[in-house]
Design a protein around this motif. Structure first.
Motif, PDB file in Angstrom:
ATOM      1  N   TRP A   1     116.812  21.817 -70.035  1.00  0.00           N
ATOM      2  CA  TRP A   1     116.907  22.221 -68.648  1.00  0.00           C
ATOM      3  C   TRP A   1     118.378  22.304 -68.286  1.00  0.00           C
ATOM      4  CZ3 TRP A   1     112.927  23.835 -65.837  1.00  0.00           C
ATOM      5  CH2 TRP A   1     111.657  23.472 -66.238  1.00  0.00           C
ATOM      6  N   PRO A   2     118.765  23.257 -67.461  1.00  0.00           N
ATOM      7  CA  PRO A   2     120.172  23.311 -67.064  1.00  0.00           C
ATOM      8  C   PRO A   2     120.542  22.088 -66.241  1.00  0.00           C
ATOM      9  CG  PRO A   2     118.889  24.930 -65.860  1.00  0.00           C
ATOM     10  CD  PRO A   2     117.982  24.320 -66.875  1.00  0.00           C
ATOM     11  N   ARG A   3     121.750  21.615 -66.434  1.00  0.00           N
ATOM     12  CA  ARG A   3     122.218  20.454 -65.687  1.00  0.00           C
ATOM     13  C   ARG A   3     122.361  20.808 -64.221  1.00  0.00           C
ATOM     14  NH1 ARG A   3     126.467  17.646 -69.416  1.00  0.00           N
ATOM     15  NH2 ARG A   3     125.042  16.285 -70.515  1.00  0.00           N
ATOM     16  N   LYS A   4     122.010  19.861 -63.383  1.00  0.00           N
ATOM     17  CA  LYS A   4     122.140  20.063 -61.955  1.00  0.00           C
ATOM     18  C   LYS A   4     123.549  19.635 -61.561  1.00  0.00           C
ATOM     19  CE  LYS A   4     119.238  19.792 -58.015  1.00  0.00           C
ATOM     20  NZ  LYS A   4     118.002  19.311 -57.491  1.00  0.00           N
ATOM     21  N   THR A   5     124.311  20.555 -61.046  1.00  0.00           N
ATOM     22  CA  THR A   5     125.685  20.247 -60.666  1.00  0.00           C
ATOM     23  C   THR A   5     125.713  19.553 -59.313  1.00  0.00           C
ATOM     24  OG1 THR A   5     126.024  22.364 -59.566  1.00  0.00           O
ATOM     25  CG2 THR A   5     126.542  22.262 -61.924  1.00  0.00           C
ATOM     26  N   TRP A   6     126.853  18.981 -59.000  1.00  0.00           N
ATOM     27  CA  TRP A   6     127.031  18.299 -57.722  1.00  0.00           C
ATOM     28  C   TRP A   6     126.824  19.283 -56.579  1.00  0.00           C
ATOM     29  CZ3 TRP A   6     130.830  19.084 -53.975  1.00  0.00           C
ATOM     30  CH2 TRP A   6     130.855  18.142 -52.956  1.00  0.00           C
TER      31      TRP A   6
ATOM     32  N   SER B   1     131.302   7.610 -53.989  1.00  0.00           N
ATOM     33  CA  SER B   1     129.986   8.250 -54.027  1.00  0.00           C
ATOM     34  C   SER B   1     130.007   9.661 -53.459  1.00  0.00           C
ATOM     35  CB  SER B   1     128.959   7.410 -53.272  1.00  0.00           C
ATOM     36  OG  SER B   1     129.281   7.351 -51.902  1.00  0.00           O
ATOM     37  N   LYS B   2     131.100  10.043 -52.839  1.00  0.00           N
ATOM     38  CA  LYS B   2     131.186  11.396 -52.291  1.00  0.00           C
ATOM     39  C   LYS B   2     131.100  12.443 -53.383  1.00  0.00           C
ATOM     40  CE  LYS B   2     133.981  10.065 -48.361  1.00  0.00           C
ATOM     41  NZ  LYS B   2     135.232  10.198 -47.650  1.00  0.00           N
ATOM     42  N   THR B   3     131.564  12.097 -54.575  1.00  0.00           N
ATOM     43  CA  THR B   3     131.611  13.075 -55.663  1.00  0.00           C
ATOM     44  C   THR B   3     130.575  12.803 -56.747  1.00  0.00           C
ATOM     45  OG1 THR B   3     133.302  11.762 -56.791  1.00  0.00           O
ATOM     46  CG2 THR B   3     134.060  13.502 -55.300  1.00  0.00           C
ATOM     47  N   TRP B   4     129.676  11.864 -56.538  1.00  0.00           N
ATOM     48  CA  TRP B   4     128.659  11.570 -57.540  1.00  0.00           C
ATOM     49  C   TRP B   4     127.566  12.627 -57.515  1.00  0.00           C
ATOM     50  CZ3 TRP B   4     127.479   5.765 -56.260  1.00  0.00           C
ATOM     51  CH2 TRP B   4     128.538   4.975 -56.685  1.00  0.00           C
ATOM     52  N   SER B   5     127.091  12.976 -58.697  1.00  0.00           N
ATOM     53  CA  SER B   5     125.891  13.781 -58.829  1.00  0.00           C
ATOM     54  C   SER B   5     124.818  12.837 -59.358  1.00  0.00           C
ATOM     55  CB  SER B   5     126.129  14.938 -59.800  1.00  0.00           C
ATOM     56  OG  SER B   5     124.965  15.694 -59.948  1.00  0.00           O
ATOM     57  N   LEU B   6     124.033  12.281 -58.464  1.00  0.00           N
ATOM     58  CA  LEU B   6     123.098  11.225 -58.824  1.00  0.00           C
ATOM     59  C   LEU B   6     121.794  11.780 -59.378  1.00  0.00           C
ATOM     60  CD1 LEU B   6     123.537   8.853 -55.778  1.00  0.00           C
ATOM     61  CD2 LEU B   6     124.372   8.492 -58.083  1.00  0.00           C
ATOM     62  N   LYS B   7     121.361  11.203 -60.494  1.00  0.00           N
ATOM     63  CA  LYS B   7     120.054  11.519 -61.060  1.00  0.00           C
ATOM     64  C   LYS B   7     119.041  10.551 -60.455  1.00  0.00           C
ATOM     65  CE  LYS B   7     122.162  12.924 -65.371  1.00  0.00           C
ATOM     66  NZ  LYS B   7     122.436  12.553 -66.746  1.00  0.00           N
ATOM     67  N   GLU B   8     117.767  10.840 -60.675  1.00  0.00           N
ATOM     68  CA  GLU B   8     116.711  10.018 -60.085  1.00  0.00           C
ATOM     69  C   GLU B   8     116.784   8.567 -60.552  1.00  0.00           C
ATOM     70  OE1 GLU B   8     114.487  10.761 -57.687  1.00  0.00           O
ATOM     71  OE2 GLU B   8     115.543  12.666 -57.529  1.00  0.00           O
TER      72      GLU B   8
ATOM     73  N   LEU C   1     122.920   6.973 -47.627  1.00  0.00           N
ATOM     74  CA  LEU C   1     124.345   6.984 -47.309  1.00  0.00           C
ATOM     75  C   LEU C   1     125.145   7.723 -48.373  1.00  0.00           C
ATOM     76  CD1 LEU C   1     124.804   3.369 -45.959  1.00  0.00           C
ATOM     77  CD2 LEU C   1     124.888   5.482 -44.675  1.00  0.00           C
ATOM     78  N   ALA C   2     124.764   7.562 -49.644  1.00  0.00           N
ATOM     79  CA  ALA C   2     125.454   8.267 -50.724  1.00  0.00           C
ATOM     80  C   ALA C   2     125.289   9.777 -50.560  1.00  0.00           C
ATOM     81  CB  ALA C   2     124.927   7.813 -52.081  1.00  0.00           C
ATOM     82  N   LYS C   3     124.100  10.215 -50.169  1.00  0.00           N
ATOM     83  CA  LYS C   3     123.866  11.643 -49.951  1.00  0.00           C
ATOM     84  C   LYS C   3     124.648  12.145 -48.743  1.00  0.00           C
ATOM     85  CE  LYS C   3     119.391  11.710 -52.172  1.00  0.00           C
ATOM     86  NZ  LYS C   3     117.957  11.867 -52.044  1.00  0.00           N
TER      87      LYS C   3
ATOM     88  N   GLU D   1     120.064  19.305 -50.879  1.00  0.00           N
ATOM     89  CA  GLU D   1     119.893  18.288 -49.836  1.00  0.00           C
ATOM     90  C   GLU D   1     120.067  18.898 -48.448  1.00  0.00           C
ATOM     91  OE1 GLU D   1     118.746  14.675 -48.606  1.00  0.00           O
ATOM     92  OE2 GLU D   1     118.874  15.296 -50.692  1.00  0.00           O
ATOM     93  N   ILE D   2     121.018  19.818 -48.310  1.00  0.00           N
ATOM     94  CA  ILE D   2     121.239  20.494 -47.030  1.00  0.00           C
ATOM     95  C   ILE D   2     120.011  21.321 -46.653  1.00  0.00           C
ATOM     96  CG2 ILE D   2     122.569  22.344 -45.930  1.00  0.00           C
ATOM     97  CD1 ILE D   2     125.055  21.180 -47.293  1.00  0.00           C
ATOM     98  N   LYS D   3     119.428  22.010 -47.644  1.00  0.00           N
ATOM     99  CA  LYS D   3     118.218  22.792 -47.385  1.00  0.00           C
ATOM    100  C   LYS D   3     117.054  21.882 -47.005  1.00  0.00           C
ATOM    101  CE  LYS D   3     119.283  26.583 -50.512  1.00  0.00           C
ATOM    102  NZ  LYS D   3     118.958  27.174 -51.819  1.00  0.00           N
ATOM    103  N   LYS D   4     116.941  20.737 -47.695  1.00  0.00           N
ATOM    104  CA  LYS D   4     115.847  19.814 -47.434  1.00  0.00           C
ATOM    105  C   LYS D   4     115.919  19.263 -46.013  1.00  0.00           C
ATOM    106  CE  LYS D   4     115.058  17.078 -50.861  1.00  0.00           C
ATOM    107  NZ  LYS D   4     115.165  15.927 -51.785  1.00  0.00           N
ATOM    108  N   ILE D   5     117.130  18.972 -45.562  1.00  0.00           N
ATOM    109  CA  ILE D   5     117.323  18.449 -44.208  1.00  0.00           C
ATOM    110  C   ILE D   5     117.154  19.561 -43.177  1.00  0.00           C
ATOM    111  CG2 ILE D   5     119.015  17.434 -42.642  1.00  0.00           C
ATOM    112  CD1 ILE D   5     120.131  15.933 -45.013  1.00  0.00           C
ATOM    113  N   GLY D   6     117.516  20.790 -43.556  1.00  0.00           N
ATOM    114  CA  GLY D   6     117.407  21.907 -42.640  1.00  0.00           C
ATOM    115  C   GLY D   6     118.716  22.249 -41.951  1.00  0.00           C
ATOM    116  N   LEU D   7     119.840  21.806 -42.520  1.00  0.00           N
ATOM    117  CA  LEU D   7     121.144  22.123 -41.958  1.00  0.00           C
ATOM    118  C   LEU D   7     121.598  23.503 -42.438  1.00  0.00           C
ATOM    119  CD1 LEU D   7     123.077  18.781 -42.458  1.00  0.00           C
ATOM    120  CD2 LEU D   7     122.154  19.670 -40.351  1.00  0.00           C
TER     121      LEU D   7
END
Length: 160
Positions: A135-140, A48-55, A98-100, A147-153
């Motif tokens: 829509w452009p694909r969202k890369t990993w 899961s470290k390399t997964w680009s998960l969709k909703e 955990l995947a994120k 996610e880093i921005k959302k958390i604030g890291l």
């Protein structure tokens, strides 16, 4: 979606293999939670470290984990028990979080590599040519950075 489906199937397989331990009444729920984490969840999140998960994939993972937990605790939907309560009793956190977190650890690992390393070059690789009108694909990389921005890291924290 294939990778996530395959991992969910493997999780169910591991649940059946550990069934004697996870369905026994003599073990506490905390012990069952530890066994679940080390066997079933590990199998579900492998890679899961390399997964680009969709909703829809995140929703599928969440749904599978909740069904596995209900099966492990011998609780049916008609019993009206909340899955979050079961997870607290087992001492578990949600799989998608955990995947994120795994993705962020891998991102830091790639950033620590030298600039001429193949993983580092693949992180910044751009495909030439045009895509279909969508829509452009969202890369990993984009997903992890969001996610880093959302958390604030900060990016420097990922390097540690």
């Amino acid at each position: 979606m294939r990778a996530v489906t395959a991992r969910a199937r493997l999780g169910w397989k591991k649940l059946r293999e550990c069934g004697e331990l996870l369905h026994e009444k003599r073990f506490s729920l905390k012990m069952k939670g530890r066994i679940y984490q080390s066997c079933v969840r590990f199998a579900m999140l492998y890679g899961s470290k390399t997964w680009s998960l969709k909703e829809n994939e995140v929703a599928f993972l969440r749904q599978t984990e909740r069904a596995v937990i209900r099966a492990m605790c011998c609780v049916k939907l008609m019993d009206k028990k909340n899955t979050e309560e079961l997870m607290v009793m087992l001492g578990l956190k949600e799989t998608n979080k955990l995947a994120k977190a795994n993705s962020m650890c891998w991102y830091g690992h790639v950033l620590r590599r030298e600039d001429d390393d193949i993983l580092r070059m693949a992180l910044c690789f751009k495909v030439e040519g045009q895509r279909k009108r969508q829509w452009p694909r969202k890369t990993w990389k984009n997903q992890v950075e969001d996610e880093i921005k959302k958390i604030g890291l900060k990016k420097e924290v990922a390097l540690n």
